[in-house]
Enzyme design. Sequence first.
Site, mmCIF file in Angstrom:
data_model
loop_
_atom_site.group_PDB
_atom_site.id
_atom_site.type_symbol
_atom_site.label_atom_id
_atom_site.label_comp_id
_atom_site.label_asym_id
_atom_site.label_seq_id
_atom_site.Cartn_x
_atom_site.Cartn_y
_atom_site.Cartn_z
ATOM 1 N N ASP A 179 0.822 -1.206 0.000
ATOM 2 C CA ASP A 179 0.000 0.000 0.000
ATOM 3 C C ASP A 179 0.863 1.266 0.000
ATOM 4 O O ASP A 179 1.946 1.294 0.574
ATOM 5 C CB ASP A 179 -0.891 -0.012 1.243
ATOM 6 C CG ASP A 179 -2.032 0.976 1.149
ATOM 7 O OD1 ASP A 179 -2.413 1.358 0.026
ATOM 8 O OD2 ASP A 179 -2.547 1.376 2.207
ATOM 9 N N GLY A 180 0.333 2.322 -0.641
ATOM 10 C CA GLY A 180 0.957 3.636 -0.550
ATOM 11 C C GLY A 180 1.757 4.068 -1.758
ATOM 12 O O GLY A 180 2.550 5.014 -1.675
ATOM 13 N N TRP A 218 3.447 7.767 -1.972
ATOM 14 C CA TRP A 218 4.901 7.837 -2.060
ATOM 15 C C TRP A 218 5.325 8.753 -3.214
ATOM 16 O O TRP A 218 6.247 9.572 -3.062
ATOM 17 C CB TRP A 218 5.469 6.437 -2.271
ATOM 18 C CG TRP A 218 6.957 6.409 -2.457
ATOM 19 C CD1 TRP A 218 7.913 6.382 -1.489
ATOM 20 C CD2 TRP A 218 7.658 6.415 -3.707
ATOM 21 N NE1 TRP A 218 9.166 6.372 -2.055
ATOM 22 C CE2 TRP A 218 9.040 6.388 -3.421
ATOM 23 C CE3 TRP A 218 7.243 6.441 -5.041
ATOM 24 C CZ2 TRP A 218 10.014 6.381 -4.415
ATOM 25 C CZ3 TRP A 218 8.206 6.441 -6.044
ATOM 26 C CH2 TRP A 218 9.571 6.406 -5.721
ATOM 27 N N SER A 255 -7.668 -4.941 -5.403
ATOM 28 C CA SER A 255 -8.952 -5.525 -5.027
ATOM 29 C C SER A 255 -9.925 -5.440 -6.194
ATOM 30 O O SER A 255 -9.657 -4.776 -7.210
ATOM 31 C CB SER A 255 -9.528 -4.776 -3.823
ATOM 32 O OG SER A 255 -9.908 -3.455 -4.214
ATOM 33 N N ASP A 294 -12.688 -3.841 -6.057
ATOM 34 C CA ASP A 294 -13.096 -2.435 -6.095
ATOM 35 C C ASP A 294 -12.047 -1.562 -6.771
ATOM 36 O O ASP A 294 -12.392 -0.596 -7.472
ATOM 37 C CB ASP A 294 -13.358 -1.914 -4.678
ATOM 38 C CG ASP A 294 -14.713 -2.362 -4.140
ATOM 39 O OD1 ASP A 294 -15.525 -2.876 -4.942
ATOM 40 O OD2 ASP A 294 -14.948 -2.204 -2.932
ATOM 41 N N ASN A 295 -10.761 -1.853 -6.565
ATOM 42 C CA ASN A 295 -9.702 -1.106 -7.251
ATOM 43 C C ASN A 295 -9.904 -1.160 -8.764
ATOM 44 O O ASN A 295 -9.749 -0.159 -9.468
ATOM 45 C CB ASN A 295 -8.321 -1.684 -6.921
ATOM 46 C CG ASN A 295 -7.867 -1.416 -5.511
ATOM 47 O OD1 ASN A 295 -7.067 -2.159 -4.978
ATOM 48 N ND2 ASN A 295 -8.365 -0.361 -4.888
#
Length: 253
Positions: A32-33, A37, A78, A80-81
């Site tokens: 994640d991130g 980043w 996911s 949903d992503n």
Amino acid sequence: MVRSVVYAVYARRLLARLAGAELPRHVAMVMDGNRRWARQMGFGDPRVGHRYGAEHLDEVLGWCAEAGIRHVTVFVASVDNVRKRDATEVGNLMRMIEDVVAERLRRPASPWQVHLAGRLDVLPDSTRHALKLAEEETRGPGPASHLTIAIGYDGREEIVDAVRSLLSEAGSLDEALRTLTADRIAAHLYTSGSPDPDLVIRTSGERRMSGFLLWQAAYSELYFCDVYWPGFRKVDFLRALRSYAARHRRFGA
């Protein structure tokens, strides 16, 4: 220069402290991130973070191999992503998966046998093809390290699909209910055949599972790291292993 020397010394010290410690057999990671980043690093387009994140997976897998960890699961995207995010961003992410992740894992020198977990039908045809090709070309006899790529994945949908598959096997509803057990449901999960994760690492500072391995991680140790995935360093990884080694696993007791 001084910082890099100090970092190297600290990493060696952490690694030495892990010698003889009980390490996880299976590590799962929520990467994640990536976009945050990229913003932090000053990139004008935060989607650039996806490429850095995809390329960084190669390095992290090397750390796992060095530590003797033979099973790794990574949460890439996911359901949903894939369904709900901006189409341009999703397209960029899928290209990174095709060009970086799937392509590198197909290299003859790669020790990782690829497994897929999720609703592959929600992926673009090209991404699905690239991942299936990586899965097929890395399949083989003998000992290997195993990498499961969770993509188009949702833990609740996985459990529903497992129960639906189990029911479809039964000759009748009565038979299904009579023989229904946790082990039989587990045998129908996307990850069937893989051991449950001992340690789940999530980067970016978020402290939630986000639907990742809801069934499999019931007794896993959880480690939340405040750095974003592309900035996840070897010392961060070793700290996670150190934290795991210091815990007394109770498996729900």
